[in-house]
Design a protein around this motif. Structure first.
Motif, PDB file in Angstrom:
ATOM      1  N   CYS A  89       1.011  -1.392   0.221  1.00 37.41           N
ATOM      2  CA  CYS A  89       0.385  -0.256   0.177  1.00 37.41           C
ATOM      3  C   CYS A  89       1.021   1.242   0.146  1.00 37.41           C
ATOM      4  N   ARG A  90       0.697   2.450  -0.722  1.00 43.97           N
ATOM      5  CA  ARG A  90       1.126   3.239  -0.581  1.00 43.97           C
ATOM      6  C   ARG A  90       1.456   4.334   0.967  1.00 43.97           C
ATOM      7  N   CYS A  91       1.868   4.266   1.115  1.00 39.88           N
ATOM      8  CA  CYS A  91       2.864   5.592   2.143  1.00 39.88           C
ATOM      9  C   CYS A  91       2.394   6.321   2.428  1.00 39.88           C
ATOM     10  N   HIS A  92       2.529   7.193   1.205  1.00 44.39           N
ATOM     11  CA  HIS A  92       1.857   8.722   0.759  1.00 44.39           C
ATOM     12  C   HIS A  92       1.251   8.555   0.101  1.00 44.39           C
ATOM     13  N   PRO A  93       0.417  10.297   0.477  1.00 44.27           N
ATOM     14  CA  PRO A  93      -0.834  10.126  -0.848  1.00 44.27           C
ATOM     15  C   PRO A  93      -0.090  10.008  -2.680  1.00 44.27           C
ATOM     16  N   THR A  94      -0.799  10.176  -3.407  1.00 44.22           N
ATOM     17  CA  THR A  94      -0.860  10.399  -4.647  1.00 44.22           C
ATOM     18  C   THR A  94      -0.869  11.881  -4.951  1.00 44.22           C
ATOM     19  N   LEU A  95       0.094  12.728  -5.183  1.00 44.18           N
ATOM     20  CA  LEU A  95       0.297  13.988  -5.832  1.00 44.18           C
ATOM     21  C   LEU A  95       0.166  13.714  -6.940  1.00 44.18           C
TER      22      LEU A  95
END
Length: 80
Positions: A65-71
């Protein structure tokens, strides 16, 4: 020894480490897979219309899973 290994495509001198199998049951468990590499099954050669399909788990590539939000992509910098 080097010529024998090279003839069989084994080149341990090109590797940083070499794995020595210490498990006494390894041969029995690996035999089926090794036979398939040799295109045999239960002592019989595979026919022209029989295929071996294999897959390999890539342990270094994992679905995470992504650790940081998609920008959103940033705007290009203006030319000077």
């Amino acid at each position: 020894m080097r010529r024998w290994l090279a003839r069989d495509g084994l080149k341990p001198w090109q590797h940083r480490s070499w794995i020595f199998i210490t498990d006494p049951g390894f041969r029995a468990r690996a035999e089926r897979v090794l036979d398939l590499y040799a295109r045999t099954w239960q002592g019989q050669p595979l026919g022209e219309d029989e295929y071996v399909i294999s897959s390999d788990e890539k342990t270094s590539i994992q679905a995470r899973c992504r650790c940081h939000p998609t920008l959103a992509p940033a705007r290009p910098a203006p030319c000077a």
